[in-house]
Motif scaffolding. Structure first.
Motif, short mmCIF file in Angstrom:
data_model
loop_
_atom_site.label_atom_id
_atom_site.label_comp_id
_atom_site.label_asym_id
_atom_site.label_seq_id
_atom_site.Cartn_x
_atom_site.Cartn_y
_atom_site.Cartn_z
N SER A 104 -5.14 -3.32 -3.58
CA SER A 104 -5.37 -3.12 -1.93
C SER A 104 -6.74 -3.03 -1.71
N SER A 112 -9.21 -5.63 0.07
CA SER A 112 -9.51 -5.41 1.46
C SER A 112 -11.19 -5.62 1.31
N ARG A 137 -12.32 -9.18 1.79
CA ARG A 137 -12.07 -9.58 3.07
C ARG A 137 -12.79 -9.11 4.10
N PHE A 138 -13.30 -7.71 3.86
CA PHE A 138 -14.16 -7.08 5.03
C PHE A 138 -15.46 -6.58 4.63
N GLN A 193 -13.33 -0.01 7.90
CA GLN A 193 -12.46 -0.92 8.03
C GLN A 193 -11.66 -1.62 6.74
N ILE A 194 -12.54 -1.33 5.66
CA ILE A 194 -11.93 -1.71 4.23
C ILE A 194 -10.67 -0.56 3.99
N ARG A 226 -9.34 1.38 5.94
CA ARG A 226 -8.08 1.35 6.77
C ARG A 226 -7.04 0.30 6.33
N ARG A 227 -7.51 -0.86 6.18
CA ARG A 227 -6.76 -2.14 5.74
C ARG A 227 -6.30 -1.88 4.14
N ALA A 228 -7.24 -1.26 3.41
CA ALA A 228 -6.70 -0.92 2.05
C ALA A 228 -5.46 0.11 2.23
N ARG A 241 -3.33 0.57 4.73
CA ARG A 241 -2.15 -0.46 5.12
C ARG A 241 -1.78 -1.17 4.13
N LEU A 242 -2.31 -1.83 3.48
CA LEU A 242 -1.76 -2.93 2.41
C LEU A 242 -1.21 -2.05 1.07
N THR A 264 2.32 -1.31 2.61
CA THR A 264 3.06 -2.62 2.34
C THR A 264 3.52 -2.95 0.93
#
Length: 70
Positions: free
Chosen positions: A27, A31, A34-35, A40-41, A43-45, A47-48, A51
């Motif tokens: 993750s 991330s 992508r970012f 943001q990296i 936060r998205r990591a 979340r991923l 998931t």
């Protein structure tokens, strides 16, 4: 033959525990590709990561139910 304590711990550890650092690494790397903005990296990591864990738990549950009383 004597084993080092860390090697002995790795031998006794269940293989499913290695999924946590693997999911975290995947993750974070995904991330980061992508970012560009660090918050943001992260936060998205996170979340991923959750998931991935939820998806693996769902797959485990399906496989467990399919193998019930085999």
């Amino acid at each position: 033959m004597t084993l080092l304590p860390s090697v002995l711990l790795a031998v006794q550890t269940h293989a499913a525990w290695f999924l946590l650092p693997l999911a975290a690494a995947v993750s974070l790397v995904y991330s980061a590709t992508r970012f560009e903005y660090r918050p943001q990296i992260l936060r998205r990591a996170v979340r991923l990561f959750f998931t991935i864990l939820i998806a693996m738990a769902a797959i485990f549950a399906v496989l467990y139910l399919l193998s019930w009383k085999l």
